[in-house]
Each structure stands twice: as structure tokens, then as C-alpha cells.
Scaffold this motif. Structure first.
Motif, PDB file in Angstrom:
ATOM      1  N   LEU A 156      43.268  -2.040  -6.131  1.00 42.68           N
ATOM      2  CA  LEU A 156      42.532  -1.430  -5.023  1.00 42.68           C
ATOM      3  C   LEU A 156      41.249  -2.213  -4.796  1.00 42.68           C
ATOM      4  O   LEU A 156      40.447  -2.375  -5.723  1.00 42.68           O
ATOM      5  CB  LEU A 156      42.205   0.029  -5.345  1.00 42.68           C
ATOM      6  N   ASP A 157      41.067  -2.713  -3.583  1.00 39.61           N
ATOM      7  CA  ASP A 157      39.864  -3.455  -3.204  1.00 39.61           C
ATOM      8  C   ASP A 157      39.038  -2.555  -2.292  1.00 39.61           C
ATOM      9  O   ASP A 157      39.500  -2.165  -1.219  1.00 39.61           O
ATOM     10  CB  ASP A 157      40.263  -4.743  -2.477  1.00 39.61           C
ATOM     11  N   VAL A 158      37.821  -2.215  -2.731  1.00 33.86           N
ATOM     12  CA  VAL A 158      36.942  -1.343  -1.952  1.00 33.86           C
ATOM     13  C   VAL A 158      35.696  -2.119  -1.553  1.00 33.86           C
ATOM     14  O   VAL A 158      34.893  -2.519  -2.403  1.00 33.86           O
ATOM     15  CB  VAL A 158      36.550  -0.085  -2.750  1.00 33.86           C
ATOM     16  N   ARG A 192      34.615   1.063   2.246  1.00 35.04           N
ATOM     17  CA  ARG A 192      35.862   1.125   2.990  1.00 35.04           C
ATOM     18  C   ARG A 192      36.967   0.553   2.118  1.00 35.04           C
ATOM     19  O   ARG A 192      36.762  -0.429   1.409  1.00 35.04           O
ATOM     20  CB  ARG A 192      35.760   0.279   4.270  1.00 35.04           C
ATOM     21  N   ILE A 193      38.138   1.186   2.131  1.00 32.26           N
ATOM     22  CA  ILE A 193      39.288   0.613   1.435  1.00 32.26           C
ATOM     23  C   ILE A 193      39.711  -0.643   2.190  1.00 32.26           C
ATOM     24  O   ILE A 193      40.108  -0.579   3.347  1.00 32.26           O
ATOM     25  CB  ILE A 193      40.458   1.612   1.360  1.00 32.26           C
ATOM     26  N   MET A 196      45.170  -2.251  -0.694  1.00 30.55           N
ATOM     27  CA  MET A 196      45.689  -1.503  -1.830  1.00 30.55           C
ATOM     28  C   MET A 196      47.128  -1.927  -2.101  1.00 30.55           C
ATOM     29  O   MET A 196      47.887  -2.233  -1.179  1.00 30.55           O
ATOM     30  CB  MET A 196      45.615  -0.003  -1.524  1.00 30.55           C
ATOM     31  N   GLY A 221      42.430   0.823   5.818  1.00 30.49           N
ATOM     32  CA  GLY A 221      41.109   1.401   5.608  1.00 30.49           C
ATOM     33  C   GLY A 221      40.304   1.540   6.877  1.00 30.49           C
ATOM     34  O   GLY A 221      39.396   2.372   6.968  1.00 30.49           O
ATOM     35  N   GLU A 233      43.660   9.924   0.389  1.00 30.88           N
ATOM     36  CA  GLU A 233      44.125   8.541   0.464  1.00 30.88           C
ATOM     37  C   GLU A 233      43.924   7.826  -0.873  1.00 30.88           C
ATOM     38  O   GLU A 233      44.762   7.017  -1.284  1.00 30.88           O
ATOM     39  CB  GLU A 233      43.412   7.798   1.586  1.00 30.88           C
ATOM     40  N   PHE A 234      42.829   8.124  -1.574  1.00 35.71           N
ATOM     41  CA  PHE A 234      42.619   7.544  -2.902  1.00 35.71           C
ATOM     42  C   PHE A 234      43.655   8.057  -3.900  1.00 35.71           C
ATOM     43  O   PHE A 234      44.043   7.339  -4.827  1.00 35.71           O
ATOM     44  CB  PHE A 234      41.216   7.856  -3.412  1.00 35.71           C
ATOM     45  N   PHE A 237      46.627   5.937  -4.568  1.00 38.27           N
ATOM     46  CA  PHE A 237      46.470   4.793  -5.464  1.00 38.27           C
ATOM     47  C   PHE A 237      46.771   5.168  -6.909  1.00 38.27           C
ATOM     48  O   PHE A 237      47.345   4.378  -7.662  1.00 38.27           O
ATOM     49  CB  PHE A 237      45.041   4.263  -5.345  1.00 38.27           C
ATOM     50  N   SER A 279      32.713  -6.294  -3.065  1.00 41.86           N
ATOM     51  CA  SER A 279      33.735  -5.268  -3.313  1.00 41.86           C
ATOM     52  C   SER A 279      33.752  -4.831  -4.761  1.00 41.86           C
ATOM     53  O   SER A 279      33.286  -5.548  -5.652  1.00 41.86           O
ATOM     54  CB  SER A 279      35.129  -5.801  -2.958  1.00 41.86           C
ATOM     55  N   LEU A 372      32.035   6.661  -4.530  1.00 37.13           N
ATOM     56  CA  LEU A 372      33.270   6.425  -5.275  1.00 37.13           C
ATOM     57  C   LEU A 372      33.287   7.229  -6.574  1.00 37.13           C
ATOM     58  O   LEU A 372      34.328   7.779  -6.960  1.00 37.13           O
ATOM     59  CB  LEU A 372      33.419   4.935  -5.576  1.00 37.13           C
TER      60      LEU A 372
END
Length: 381
Positions: A156-158, A192-193, A196, A221, A233-234, A237, A279, A372
């Protein structure tokens, strides 16, 4: 999160293999990796290399939040679509190419020791959106691959920040990024996502790629996630019974990320920096059976190292650090290296990052980190 040190010879065992011209594969961002290997080769600007160097030299606690920095490389043809022999070697301070392990270690140490205290602002140029195209550069940063060692890594890249542009950004870039922030979770939550990847993340086989992953791209995202549905949405993951990640196991994963997010906040609050479009990269073992087995092995080895009986081995004890004395750093590092991967959390992407002495902590980034932590804490309950 483990300890960060200069790469030693064991850590560099695959390094010479890379610089000798081993073929790499590219992801959508133009990053190169040794397939299933420990190295992560990312084309970048000099300013990003400078930030890694100065973090390791002068801010080791902060560097511990980042992927392990192995040095910088020069690419043979950065504009090429397919680069088979992309890496020429480690570039020393005087421009020589170093290829032996001994030369690499010495060159990396010298570069970190001579890292600049202050970074120079980028040249003012007309901004043209890349639209996902690869960066045009002859430089690359070499990092430890955060996904190495997992059987099926969920990633997951946030993207962090309410404001997404640096002070020297062109006006048009500022305008577009402000619009992006106002229309997404950046505006209120500070993140923002950005993408994923979830192993067996759907019951519908047509939604999975050839490796069995459901991929959520950058538009997910931007278009599908908002302030009201962001927690749900999280959950996609983490909680995934199709892959064997049930509620109990998922809650344990979330609790582990909560702990590390708290650590990120503590460290960033003690450092004065300014970062834009940075990120947080969340990675954990996405195969439920492999995850349970890894947790059991971590707990058993941790108990053994601490002289304790192997009692209360629940999924809530998700990392090997629980129950170990922090003073036994050498023993812990040796033990940690032998353990199977469970999860990791790293701060990544520093193309627009610099230290900001006298300006206080980076509240723009911390807004997203705090949001987060609240979300993962809610999912851990």
C-alpha cells in the motif's frame, strides 16, 4: 523497524551482481529491481540522493524510517525503454566507477560522510506533467527492497500531505496539485491512497492479475476513496478471508502498523524537515497461512532468545521485538535477520525533501501520519 547502518559485506552480497549488468525489470514508475532480490534501484534526481546521504550521516533516527540506503548509481541509458545492463557501478565523489564490494563500501561511506548540510533548490523550470512517464535522469538511488522476503507481499502506497508542492514549484503545478488536494482525502486527512496491491483481493478471478493480486491504481485513491468511505477502503488492504487473513489476524496487522505509525510521529516531531509528495509504504505478508507461520516462528525465536517459555503465542504478538531487551542490540539484529518477514512500514520518495532548521516539525506530513494512525487504530479494535 530495525536498525540502519552502513551496508556491510553481507548486505552487499547481491550488490556486485547488480552492478555487473544483471537484467532488471521496471515497474510503472520506472523503478528497477533485481527480480525477487534485495535491491531496489530507483532513478532519481541528485537532490533525492543528497537527502538520503544527509539523513544517514546527520539524522540516523530519521534514516531509520527510510529504506536502507545502499548508495547511488549512474544509469547507462536512462531514456531507454528497456535497460538490460542499466547499472554501471557506484559513482564515487571524484566520478570514478566502483564495482568491487570493498570499493562500494568505501565509496558509500565517503559519500555519506561528505553529504551537504543544506540542499540547493532545484532550478526554476517550466513544469510539464509526467503523466506516469519515467523520470529522465542518469542517476539512481540504491535501496534495500522493502518487499523482499515475503511470500505474497501486500503493498500500500499512501501519498502524504495536505499541500503537495514545494516552494519552488511552478505556478501551474501548484494550481493543479491544490485542485487534487481539494478533491481528494488530501484536503481533510492529509493523505491519499496512491496505489494498492492485495493478494487474492477478490473472489472474482477476472479481477486478479496473473500472480493472483488485485491491483488498485492511482485513480482509485483519486476517484473512489473519499472522507466518508476511507476506513472501509483501507480494510480491503488488510482484511481478506479469501487469502486467509481473517478478522483476528487482520486486527493484529493493524495494531502493528499503529505502533510503527506512532514511532514515525515521534521521530518526525523531533526533526525539522519539509517534504512534498513523500509516501508511506505499508507492506505485510498477504498469504494468511504464511503470515500465521511467520508470526509463530517470530514469537518462538523471540521467547527462546529472551529465555522465556513459549506461552501466549497469539497473533497479537506480531513482531519479534516484543519482549526483547532493547539493550541487546547485537543479539536482536542477529535474531531479526533470521526471522521470516511479517510486515514493514517505510517513508519513501524524497525528490522534494530537505531539512528545515528553525522551522519546526513538518506538520503538513504529520497531518497525514496522524490520520493514518487513527484509521489503523480503528481497524485494530
Amino acid at each position: 523497524m530495525g536498525h540502519k547502518e552502513l551496508p556491510n559485506r553481507d548486505q552487499l552480497r547481491d550488490y556486485n551482481y547488480a552492478v555487473a549488468g544483471h537484467p532488471f525489470f521496471h515497474d510503472s514508475a520506472g523503478t528497477m529491481c533485481v527480480a525477487d532480490g534485495e535491491l531496489f534501484i530507483k532513478p532519481c534526481t541528485q537532490s533525492e540522493i543528497d537527502f538520503y546521504q544527509s539523513a544517514n550521516r546527520r539524522h540516523p533516527e530519521f534514516a531509520n524510517l527510510m529504506p536502507l540506503f545502499m548508495g547511488s548509481l549512474m544509469l547507462s541509458d536512462p531514456a531507454a525503454e528497456g535497460i538490460d545492463e542499466a547499472v554501471a557501478g557506484v559513482i564515487s565523489e571524484v566520478g570514478d566507477i566502483k564495482t568491487t564490494k570493498e570499493q562500494i563500501v568505501a565509496s558509500v561511506a565517503a559519500q555519506i560522510a561528505n553529504a551537504p548540510v543544506e540542499l540547493q533548490p532545484a532550478d526554476d523550470v517550466t513544469w510539464i506533467p509526467t503523466k506516469g512517464r519515467k523520470i529522465k535522469t542518469d542517476k539512481a538511488v540504491v535501496l534495500e527492497n522493502a518487499t523482499y522476503g515475503f511470500k505474497q507481499a501486500n503493498i500500500l502506497d499512501v501519498k502524504l500531505g495536505v499541500r503537495l508542492w514545494a516552494d519552488d514549484a511552478p505556478v501551474e503545478k501548484k494550481r493543479r496539485f491544490d485542485k487534487l488536494s481539494s478533491e481528494t482525502t488530501h484536503g481533510n486527512l492529509g493523505f491519499r491512497i496512491a496505489g494498492m496491491r492485495v493478494f487474492r483481493g477478490s473472489d472474482d478471478a477476472s479481477e486478479l492479475d496473473e500472480e493472483g493480486y488485485k491491483i488498485y491504481d492511482k485513480d482509485y485513491g483519486r476517484l473512489s476513496v473519499n472522507d466518508s468511505n476511507v476506513v472501509d477502503e483501507f480494510r480491503k488492504f488488510v482484511f481478506n478471508e479469501t487469502a486467509g487473513i481473517d478478522r483476528e489476524l487482520g486486527k493484529a496487522v493493524c495494531a502493528a502498523f499503529v505502533r510503527d505509525l506512532g514511532r514515525v510521529q515521534e521521530v518526525m516531531a523531533r526533526h525539522e524537515s519539509r517534504m512534498y509528495s513523500t509516501s508511506l509504504l505499508f507492506v505485510f505478508e498477504g498469504d494468511g497461512e504464511a503470515l500465521r507461520a511467520a508470526i509463530e516462528e517470530n514469537n518462538a525465536l523471540a521467547d527462546s532468545a529472551n529465555g522465556k517459555s513459549s506461552l501466549d503465542r497469539t497473533t497479537k504478538r506480531i513482531d519479534s521485538g516484543i519482549g526483547l531487551d532493547d539493550e541487546d542490540d547485537d543479539d536482536f539484529d542477529e535474531l531479526e535477520a533470521s526471522l521470516p518477514q511479517i510486515y514493514t512500514l517505510k517513508l519513501i520518495d524524497f525528490a522534494h525533501a530537505q531539512w528545515a532548521p528553525g522551522q519546526g516539525p513538518d506538520e503538513n506530513i504529520l497531518t497525514g501520519v496522524r490520520s493514518l494512525e487513527r484509521i489503523f487504530d480503528e481497524m485494530a479494535q
